[in-house]
Design a protein around this motif. Sequence first.
Motif: not given
Length: 296
Positions: A154, A156, A159, A162-163, A223
């Motif tokens: 996925n 995770d 991501t 980036l967050i 998630r």
Amino acid sequence: MKRVLLFLGTNLAIIVVASITLSLLGVGSFLDETGTGLDLQALLIFCFVFGMAGSFISLLLSKKIAKWTMKVQIIDKPRNSDEEWLFKTIERQADNAGIGMPEVGVFQAQQANAFATGASRNKALVAVSTGMLQRFNKDEIEAVLGHEVGHVANGDMITLALIQGVVNTFVMFLARVVGFAVDRIVLRNEQGLGIGYFITTIAAEIVLAILASTIVFWFSRRREFRADEAGARLGTRQGMIGALQRLKAETQVPNQLPESMQAFGITGGKKKGIKALFMTHPPLEDRIAALQNMSD
């Protein structure tokens, strides 16, 4: 899965050290041409570059730090039938998930746990505790491994990086705006930047980073549901439900992962009240219910 608190801690350390270093070198003041105001556009660009850099440095270091922290024993060549089964199971799941074969590892811990980490979908690490291998049946372990492979598939960690990079950007930006306001309004420094700016900026950065981490924790909780679904697909739904039920039954056993690693594990610490905002995992009851209601 064990990643967020370790990731956040490394990230915060990088950002604070970078801020102190840049301040001492006189970099990052971003006063406008008059010397009495901030150039907000230049400041935002600066914070974006360094905020993203801090996040992705944490990501690149995540696998090495996890190995060192947990003393993970990597299985290069299986030495017995149990290691052979573990290796082959992850190999099959990785192939089904469309990712590269992760490194496979085992770490010593009485508590049942497992984690996945790494900067790339094709160069990840999946590790499981000796406690889980001893007490869980193969269907449950297979589902837990699928959960971890699901995290990798996925994306995770990417991501999350980036967050966290966006969060870093606004934390650094707002901290400097607050520092400037204190320097000008409270301390009445009318030219350049005084010591109040630097002290306030560093203090505000730490406080804002802790508060903003609730955004990352929210993502971490969401998630887990997707990873549970992956565990049900790559293993079996009943195996995933059984694993979570067994984990729930073992909640009285102290979590033997260091706090900095608990966010990466299949289960994390349970908190109530405002502390729940800093939970990395949703309640096990909610995860079990979601799997029971999952469409075939």
